[in-house]
Design an enzyme around this catalytic site. Structure first.
Site, mmCIF file in Angstrom:
data_model
loop_
_atom_site.group_PDB
_atom_site.id
_atom_site.type_symbol
_atom_site.label_atom_id
_atom_site.label_comp_id
_atom_site.label_asym_id
_atom_site.label_seq_id
_atom_site.Cartn_x
_atom_site.Cartn_y
_atom_site.Cartn_z
ATOM 1 N N GLU A 1 28.364 29.356 -1.205
ATOM 2 C CA GLU A 1 28.084 29.016 -2.618
ATOM 3 C C GLU A 1 26.495 29.136 -2.848
ATOM 4 O OE1 GLU A 1 29.862 29.153 -5.276
ATOM 5 O OE2 GLU A 1 31.766 29.072 -4.621
ATOM 6 N N GLU B 1 40.392 25.012 17.690
ATOM 7 C CA GLU B 1 39.845 23.768 17.468
ATOM 8 C C GLU B 1 39.714 23.038 18.681
ATOM 9 O OE1 GLU B 1 42.665 20.230 16.146
ATOM 10 O OE2 GLU B 1 42.463 21.757 14.452
#
Length: 323
Positions: A105, A136
């Protein structure tokens, strides 16, 4: 029929493989079981929604408790970025996705280059929509991902993990410290390994989730609030806004082109004709257009003044008024 020996071996294997991890998870507030919600699936939908809304309402207060620590992390980040450093988020699963979202963004909102704010997710871009098994759990993968970016001491690395124990996030922070980069550890449990590994540990303790262990809920909301704050206030410190106006907005579509004209109008009070002329003279750059109107200068002069002020519109205006 399974023999007692087989049962014992199976129990031993399970204990050896997952017993320690299960014990760790049992200590985390984000994983705690809420017995008062054990029958929630029997409730009517409006009641479930009311309960969930009430849980969500507690998150801003948890963030507020850590505002001094968050502010210190922001100032340190802005200092690094002012000298050319990057802001890099690193996480797995929901945490990683939130980092990628915040990073993506920044270019349309603040006209940053995509290389200035970066989101890394364990397993790479495909993990945004589909979990990559085992990604992960690797500190080495995080180090490799950062090395691929050419990490420097001017960069800031934010490890994100609701549990505060995710190896990928911890590995990113640990590796960043070896090159002298600024490190921030954002988690939702107290006394987390992630916060301990980072220079700035931000532990937003939101408590147990409505659905046991579903940290995309309150923990995810807390992480998004902090990431919004980290990027937005950093950009304010870097001169990417004028007051609360997004003067570095990138007008890449019709809505944003209309918004850019509204921003110039709000900042200057100029007529539509003056606004169109200013934007034409500055190749559509909102900040430059505002400076031409308020400072009474032409487009090239506005660009030079903003370059001299490192993009800070108020500083450029002050320079005009003192000449």
């Amino acid at each position: 029929m399974t023999s007692p020996t087989t049962d014992a071996n199976a129990g031993s294997t399970a204990s050896g493989g997952y017993g320690e991890l299960r014990a760790q998870l049992a200590t985390l507030t984000t994983e705690a079981f809420r017995p008062e919600f054990a029958e929630i699936d029997h409730l009517p939908t409006p009641e479930i929604a009311r309960i969930m809304n009430g849980e969500d309402a507690t998150v801003p207060a948890a963030v507020a408790e850590k505002l001094p620590e968050i502010s210190a992390a922001i100032d340190a980040t802005a200092e690094r970025m002012a000298r050319g450093g990057r802001l890099i988020y690193a996480g797995a699963g929901t945490a990683g996705r939130l980092g990628v979202l915040d990073a993506s963004e920044c270019p349309p909102t603040f006209n940053t280059d995509p290389s200035e704010v970066i989101g890394l997710i364990a397993g790479g871009p495909s993990a945004m929509v589909k979990a990559v098994e085992g990604a992960e759990d690797s500190k080495e993968l995080a180090a490799a991902d950062l090395d691929d970016l050419g990490l420097t001491a001017d960069d800031t690395v934010v490890g994100i993990s609701a549990s505060g124990r995710t190896p990928y996030a911890i590995g990113a922070v640990e590796h960043a410290r070896t090159v002298g980069a600024l490190t921030i550890g954002l988690s939702c449990n107290a006394d987390s390994a992630l916060a301990a590994a980072a220079e700035h540990g931000l532990e937003i303790v939101v408590g147990p989730e409505l659905l046991t262990g579903s940290t995309r809920l309150k923990a995810g909301t807390a992480q998004k609030l902090v990431l919004n704050m980290l990027s937005t206030v950093t950009m304010i410190r870097l001169g990417k806004t004028y007051g609360n106006l997004m003067v570095d907005v990138r007008a890449s579509n019709e809505k944003l082109r209309a918004r850019s004209r509204r921003i110039v109008s709000l900042a200057t009070g100029a007529s539509d004709q003056e606004i169109e002329a200013a934007l034409a003279a500055t190749d559509g750059e909102v900040k430059n257009a505002i400076l031409t109107i308020l400072g009474g200068v032409d487009g090239p002069t506005a660009a030079a003044l903003l370059a001299d002020s490192r993009g800070h519109l108020r500083a450029a205006l002050a320079a005009v008024r003192t000449t």
